[in-house]
Design a protein around this motif. Structure first.
Motif, mmCIF file in Angstrom:
data_model
loop_
_atom_site.group_PDB
_atom_site.id
_atom_site.type_symbol
_atom_site.label_atom_id
_atom_site.label_comp_id
_atom_site.label_asym_id
_atom_site.label_seq_id
_atom_site.Cartn_x
_atom_site.Cartn_y
_atom_site.Cartn_z
ATOM 1 N N LYS B 280 14.470 15.436 3.535
ATOM 2 C CA LYS B 280 14.480 15.880 4.938
ATOM 3 C C LYS B 280 15.618 15.220 5.716
ATOM 4 C CE LYS B 280 10.842 17.299 8.111
ATOM 5 N NZ LYS B 280 9.389 17.375 8.256
ATOM 6 N N SER B 281 15.907 13.969 5.401
ATOM 7 C CA SER B 281 16.914 13.239 6.187
ATOM 8 C C SER B 281 18.311 13.378 5.600
ATOM 9 C CB SER B 281 16.544 11.752 6.240
ATOM 10 O OG SER B 281 16.578 11.210 4.936
ATOM 11 N N GLY B 282 18.389 13.783 4.330
ATOM 12 C CA GLY B 282 19.699 13.841 3.684
ATOM 13 C C GLY B 282 20.272 12.467 3.366
ATOM 14 N N ARG B 283 19.421 11.439 3.394
ATOM 15 C CA ARG B 283 19.884 10.073 3.127
ATOM 16 C C ARG B 283 18.953 9.425 2.098
ATOM 17 N NH1 ARG B 283 22.017 8.241 8.599
ATOM 18 N NH2 ARG B 283 21.707 6.101 7.921
ATOM 19 N N PRO B 284 19.457 8.443 1.349
ATOM 20 C CA PRO B 284 18.536 7.699 0.484
ATOM 21 C C PRO B 284 17.509 6.942 1.323
ATOM 22 C CG PRO B 284 20.823 6.918 0.222
ATOM 23 C CD PRO B 284 20.844 7.958 1.279
ATOM 24 N N VAL B 285 16.309 6.806 0.785
ATOM 25 C CA VAL B 285 15.226 6.153 1.536
ATOM 26 C C VAL B 285 14.538 5.118 0.652
ATOM 27 C CG1 VAL B 285 12.978 6.497 2.648
ATOM 28 C CG2 VAL B 285 14.793 8.185 2.977
ATOM 29 N N ARG B 286 14.330 3.948 1.209
ATOM 30 C CA ARG B 286 13.569 2.923 0.494
ATOM 31 C C ARG B 286 12.242 2.683 1.199
ATOM 32 N NH1 ARG B 286 16.513 -2.552 -0.074
ATOM 33 N NH2 ARG B 286 15.614 -3.156 1.916
ATOM 34 N N ILE B 287 11.171 2.664 0.428
ATOM 35 C CA ILE B 287 9.863 2.296 0.991
ATOM 36 C C ILE B 287 9.300 1.145 0.162
ATOM 37 C CG2 ILE B 287 7.587 3.068 1.749
ATOM 38 C CD1 ILE B 287 8.391 5.910 1.378
ATOM 39 N N ALA B 288 8.783 0.153 0.836
ATOM 40 C CA ALA B 288 8.052 -0.911 0.144
ATOM 41 C C ALA B 288 6.694 -1.055 0.824
ATOM 42 C CB ALA B 288 8.822 -2.227 0.220
ATOM 43 N N MET B 289 5.672 -1.238 0.030
ATOM 44 C CA MET B 289 4.347 -1.466 0.618
ATOM 45 C C MET B 289 4.282 -2.862 1.210
ATOM 46 S SD MET B 289 1.347 0.064 -1.794
ATOM 47 C CE MET B 289 1.303 1.762 -2.357
ATOM 48 N N THR B 290 3.467 -3.021 2.227
ATOM 49 C CA THR B 290 3.120 -4.368 2.681
ATOM 50 C C THR B 290 2.034 -4.887 1.741
ATOM 51 O OG1 THR B 290 1.303 -3.632 4.060
ATOM 52 C CG2 THR B 290 3.506 -3.673 5.078
ATOM 53 N N ARG B 291 1.733 -6.161 1.810
ATOM 54 C CA ARG B 291 0.677 -6.697 0.943
ATOM 55 C C ARG B 291 -0.671 -6.054 1.282
ATOM 56 N NH1 ARG B 291 0.074 -7.929 -3.937
ATOM 57 N NH2 ARG B 291 2.240 -8.594 -3.691
ATOM 58 N N ALA B 292 -0.914 -5.816 2.574
ATOM 59 C CA ALA B 292 -2.179 -5.171 2.954
ATOM 60 C C ALA B 292 -2.244 -3.760 2.362
ATOM 61 C CB ALA B 292 -2.321 -5.130 4.474
ATOM 62 N N ASP B 293 -1.108 -3.044 2.385
ATOM 63 C CA ASP B 293 -1.073 -1.709 1.762
ATOM 64 C C ASP B 293 -1.426 -1.810 0.285
ATOM 65 O OD1 ASP B 293 -0.094 -0.739 4.146
ATOM 66 O OD2 ASP B 293 1.959 -0.398 3.428
ATOM 67 N N VAL B 294 -0.887 -2.825 -0.385
ATOM 68 C CA VAL B 294 -1.136 -2.950 -1.818
ATOM 69 C C VAL B 294 -2.641 -3.069 -2.070
ATOM 70 C CG1 VAL B 294 -0.773 -4.357 -3.882
ATOM 71 C CG2 VAL B 294 1.119 -3.996 -2.278
ATOM 72 N N PHE B 295 -3.301 -3.906 -1.283
ATOM 73 C CA PHE B 295 -4.748 -4.059 -1.480
ATOM 74 C C PHE B 295 -5.510 -2.777 -1.123
ATOM 75 C CE2 PHE B 295 -4.050 -8.742 -1.248
ATOM 76 C CZ PHE B 295 -4.721 -9.073 -2.415
ATOM 77 N N GLU B 296 -5.114 -2.178 0.006
ATOM 78 C CA GLU B 296 -5.930 -1.080 0.529
ATOM 79 C C GLU B 296 -5.567 0.282 -0.033
ATOM 80 O OE1 GLU B 296 -7.352 -2.714 4.827
ATOM 81 O OE2 GLU B 296 -5.534 -1.485 4.790
ATOM 82 N N ALA B 297 -4.351 0.407 -0.550
ATOM 83 C CA ALA B 297 -3.885 1.759 -0.860
ATOM 84 C C ALA B 297 -3.251 1.915 -2.233
ATOM 85 C CB ALA B 297 -2.897 2.207 0.214
ATOM 86 N N SER B 298 -3.252 0.885 -3.064
ATOM 87 C CA SER B 298 -2.839 1.123 -4.454
ATOM 88 C C SER B 298 -4.133 1.224 -5.259
ATOM 89 C CB SER B 298 -1.902 0.014 -4.941
ATOM 90 O OG SER B 298 -2.571 -1.216 -5.044
ATOM 91 N N GLY B 299 -4.079 0.899 -6.533
ATOM 92 C CA GLY B 299 -5.288 1.138 -7.331
ATOM 93 C C GLY B 299 -5.944 -0.111 -7.852
ATOM 94 N N PRO B 300 -6.945 -0.629 -7.169
ATOM 95 C CA PRO B 300 -7.678 -1.774 -7.727
ATOM 96 C C PRO B 300 -8.489 -1.326 -8.943
ATOM 97 C CG PRO B 300 -8.812 -0.947 -5.798
ATOM 98 C CD PRO B 300 -7.533 -0.148 -5.929
ATOM 99 N N THR B 301 -9.246 -2.214 -9.512
ATOM 100 C CA THR B 301 -10.010 -1.821 -10.697
ATOM 101 C C THR B 301 -11.502 -1.809 -10.358
ATOM 102 O OG1 THR B 301 -9.554 -1.873 -13.071
ATOM 103 C CG2 THR B 301 -10.574 -3.856 -12.127
#
Ligand code: FES
Ligand code: FES
Lengths: 162, 752
Positions: B280-301
């Motif tokens: 959409k932007s025509g530019r490279p984009v970098r995203i990094a999760m915050t630590r809270a994102d990692v806990f809440e939104a990646s895949g725990p077991t």
């Protein structure tokens, strides 16, 4: 662009005088990584709980994510990029390699910097002191055993070289 | 036991990527910078379960510095399709809506929109100006509650598949598994002793130190380039292409150095989002999760509820087993219940057994693999019951394990019959160990043991080795190196060719350059990619024989290749390097290559000993001494095998004693930070002693078995057994944190 005005800061990083401009809200970690290209310091949590961003600030190890860029005016900073002496690795780096004290390596820069800060003060640090002093650095891969041993071995090597 | 003498295998060279990693030069995803790169920020749901009524992005779009804003509406519709991700398969429509919510958010942290801006702070400010109207729905986070008939439904169209039979009414249970062997009911009737308990375990996270990160560059010609922290670049390419509905060949995934994964970096979370922002932007984009994102939104077991029952004869023979298991799947189907069912009795030769397992959707993030996924939970149950049987029968806990341990020919409840395996050898090593033979004394102290198993898979791996003019080798392979695998793979090639580890220059290729290779997971890389490197070396030797035959004026069949990699014919012998240099000079530029797909699991067994001291005032457990024993088949680089054993063990100790997702009344996580989700620090654990057993895997040229996962399986059980021996209190709930243990000890005292 954001309205916040950039501040000019002069500091010494790895024995070199450096100038940079940063917004008041930028952490030292952001400045190192994004402005100065020193990406050896890592971000694991951005709130002081993992130690991956450890640098030595005026002789003391600190979490650079908890320091503001504007705070380091006139300071002396040492990062992982500055630990080795030209092409010779520092004993703590050598001992990490010899002792297989890293797996994924993301925590390694923080451990190396924190360990160097400790060993500069006390190369004979006991296992207990090492475990206490470096308990602010998290490693999820190695279970710490080989890290503790590598730090001990580095202390011995520093003594032998001194 | 293997007795072959090797030159390189079994030695401890410095890893090839070591200098980069101790100087800060190694490039991880978040270190990648492209010209014109923007920063992305993901807006996430504050609610555990809600319908998304509307999203207004206009204010965010109007902010200076903002270049693109996307929501679920920007994602293409993907049909129901199942993709195999190596350690589990996934339905693509679920995968897509897990990356970005469509009509509903199913857990706190679920992505609802994303912004790309010139700076991450601007992106975050803009994201906060996005107005999302939610209709909050009733939520559920406890597995047994989610199974109730009147539970709030996460997916209206989800029906239970019970061994192929589909239910009529929708529920939160996508899968019911059932395995049976012999006649368990009759065997329990005839048992002299039966023990049965219920167990609960909390949701835990892999806790890799590097948060998920990605850089995406969507080119004008439709080519999408991705740099990312992934355990498998090829599965990442497939998932991204399918979620975005673009041709697979348009996607190039470059795996950067990766800061830990443990199973949690196989599923894509950020890649499609970053790609769409870039488009959409025509530019490279970098995203990094915050630590809270990692806990809440990646895949725990998965958290779990288990009811397990064992029956035994008075001589200690375990004759009957029954297990009823319910595991969190998280927001979408596809949890770890399968391996849970297969592992619950995997260490014991039980003639009659029945296992039922349920995969249960609830309002937590979609679960992922975590080191031996699903096995640690069931070991916590079974290994305690085995101890209880021993205690009631007046047997030693080691003796009952030796008596019932699986061996070659034993059949697991889910069907497979074991080939030669090493559990008995591990138990024997335990029996001989200094730890076991050193008595533990003192008040409030106890020792516990437990066994563990993980399959270890084969899957596909490729390798190519190019000969340089000086006879050294460039090795190209496709396995993300999370813990020194470049070296363990290169060592196998060095061994077969008669070179030193340092003569090999291993490189992890991207999806355009490396041959197809499955994930770094399933304890498979040193086994399977190592085997590919070995075969590539053999291929090279074959080519060299043919060419040498021309030089030496003989037939290729006359030339033999020795154990040391030298080539001999007619009384003449030359080393690999010498011949390689000669051939190169003669204009022959050689590449050896191989693709392997070993089908047999490598069957990694282990056993562990834990000594603890429990503070009766607080319930705090101190680990005094710990020994981890494992059958590695053959340890290629013993230091890194020890590292796997130590690392897995300490993760297991954290799982056992402290780690858990705390859910608040509104079903959101209360402790999404490293401070509050307390993983073990250096100060919390002792040295971890290791004993490597080498029984040799007949399915690998050097006898390798996977070792990465098994070490996390026994710790909660070994520690629970140790705690029992220290306090007389049986802990049936994880984590055995001070408040829980203290309460259990109090209850135990009052009941006495
Ligand atoms: S990033 Fe600074 S302490 Fe974790
Ligand atoms: S080596 Fe991976 S976190 Fe320490």
């Amino acid at each position: 662009m954001s309205a916040s005005k950039k501040v000019h800061v002069t500091t010494t990083i790895n024995k070199e005088e450096i100038d940079f401009l940063c917004e008041p809200r930028h952490s030292l970690l952001e400045v190192l990584r994004d402005n100065l290209g020193l990406t050896g310091s890592k971000e694991g949590c951005n709130n002081g709980n993992c130690g991956a961003c450890t640098v030595i600030l005026n002789g003391r190890p600190v979490d650079s994510c908890l320091v503001l860029g504007v705070e380091v005016e006139g300071a002396e900073i040492e990062t992982v990029e500055g630990i080795a002496c030209s092409s010779k690795l520092h004993p703590v780096q050598e001992c990490f390699l010899e002792g297989a004290a890293l797996q994924c390596g993301i925590c390694t820069p923080g451990f190396l910097v924190a360990a160097k800060a400790l060993l500069d003060k006390d190369p004979n640090a006991s296992e207990e002191t090492i475990r206490f002093d470096l308990s602010g650095n998290l490693c999820r891969c190695a279970g710490y055993d080989k890290i503790v041993r590598a730090v001990q071995a580095a202390g011995q090597q520093m003594n032998a070289e001194a | 036991m293997t007795t072959t003498q090797y030159r390189v295998i079994g030695s401890r060279p410095v890893r090839h990527d070591g200098a980069d990693k101790v100087t800060g030069k190694a490039i991880y995803t978040a270190d990648t910078k492209l010209p014109g790169m923007l920063a992305g920020f993901v807006l996430r749901s504050p609610h555990a379960h809600a319908r998304v009524v509307s999203i207004d992005t206009s204010q965010a779009e109007a902010m200076p510095g903002v270049h693109a804003v996307i929501t679920g509406a920007d994602f293409p519709n993907v049909e129901d399709k199942v993709a195999d991700l190596g350690e589990g398969s996934v339905n693509l429509s679920y995968l897509s809506s897990n990356c970005m919510a469509q009509q509903k958010v199913l857990y706190r942290g679920h992505a609802v929109a994303a912004v790309a801006a010139t700076d991450v702070h601007i992106a975050e400010e803009a994201a906060k100006k996005i107005q999302v109207e939610y209709e909050v729905l009733e939520s559920v986070t406890w597995v047994l509650d989610a199974m109730k008939e009147d539970a709030p439904l996460l997916h209206d169209d989800l029906v239970t598949d019970s061994m192929g039979a589909k239910a009529e009414q929708p529920s939160n249970v996508p899968v019911h598994l059932h395995f049976e062997k012999g006649d368990a009911a009759a065997a329990f009737e005839e048992a002299d002793l039966i023990v049965e308990r219920e167990f609960r375990t909390a949701t835990v996270h892999q806790g890799y130190i590097e948060p998920h990160a990605v850089v995406a560059d969507y080119n004008e010609d439709g080519r999408l380039r991705i740099w990312t922290a992934t355990q498998g670049s090829f599965t990442c390419r497939q998932q991204t292409a399918e979620v975005l509905q673009i041709p697979l060949g348009n996607v190039l995934v470059t795996p950067c150095e990766i800061g830990g994964g443990f199973g949690g970096k196989i599923t894509v979370y950020l890649e499609p989002t970053a790609a769409l922002l870039s488009k959409k932007s025509g530019r490279p984009v970098r995203i990094a999760m915050t630590r809270a994102d990692v806990f809440e939104a990646s895949g725990p077991t998965p958290g779990s509820f288990m009811r397990v029952k064992l029956g035994a004869k008075s001589d200690g023979t375990i004759t009957a087993g029954e297990a009823w298991l319910a595991y969190d799947a998280g927001a979408y189907p596809g949890g770890m219940i399968g391996p849970g069912c297969m592992c619950v009795f995997s260490c014991y030769d039980i003639e009659h057994a029945v296992v039922d397992g349920y995969d249960v959707c609830l309002n937590k993030p979609k679960t992922s693999a975590y080191r031996a996924p699903g096995a640690t939970q069931v070991a916590f149950a079974t290994e305690q019951l085995v101890d209880e049987l021993a205690q009631k029968l007046g047997m030693c806990e080691l003796e009952i394990r030796e008596k019932n341990a699986v061996k070659e020919g034993s059949r697991r409840v889910d069907g497979p019959v074991y080939p030669p395996i090493g559990l008995l050898e591990c138990l024997d090593a335990l029996k001989q160990s200094d730890h076991w033979n050193t008595p533990l004394s003192g008040p409030n102290r106890g020792r516990g043991i437990a066994a563990g198993f993980w399959f270890g898979c084969g899957l596909k791996s490729s390798a190519a080795c190019t000969v340089n003019s000086d006879g050294t080798i460039n090795l190209l392979e496709g396995s993300t190196d999370i813990g020194g695998s470049r070296t363990s793979i290169a060592m196998q090639l060095a061994e077969v060719l008669g070179l030193e580890a340092e003569d090999i220059n291993p490189q992890v290729g991207d999806t355009d350059t490396a041959g197809y290779t499955d994930v770094t997971g399933g304890s498979r890389v040193t086994f399977a990619t190592g085997m590919a490197a070995y075969e590539a070396g053999r291929d090279l030797q074959q080519q060299m024989r043919t060419l040498a035959a021309d030089l030496w004026d003989c037939s290729a069949d006359d030339i033999s290749v020795g154990e040391d990699g030298s080539f001999s014919a007619g009384g003449k012998t030359v080393g690999f390097k010498e011949l390689a240099v000669e051939l190169f000079a003669a204009g022959e530029h050689l590449v050896g290559r191989a693709t392997v797909s070993p089908e047999c699991p490598t069957n990694g067994f282990g056993a562990q000993i834990a000594d603890v001291e429990v503070d009766p005032e607080t319930g705090k457990v101190t680990v005094l001494r710990y020994t981890t024993i494992q059958d590695a088949g053959k340890a290629i680089h013993p230091s890194y095998v020890e590292g796997q054993l130590q690392g897995g063990t300490v993760q297991g100790i954290g799982w056992a004693l402290n780690e858990e997702y705390f859910y608040q009344d509104d079903d959101t996580m209360a402790n999404a930070s490293f401070l509050d989700y307390r993983m073990p620090t250096m100060l919390d654990v002792p040295m971890i002693d290791t004993i490597i057993v080498e029984t040799g895997n007949p399915d690998h040229p050097y006898g390798v078995r996977g070792v990465g996962e098994t070490p996390i399986v026994p710790p909660p059980a070994a520690l629970a057994n140790a705690i029992y021996n220290a306090t007389d209190t049986r802990m049936t709930e994880l984590p055995m944190s001070p408040p829980k243990l203290w309460k259990a000890m109090q209850a135990n005292q009052t009941s006495e």
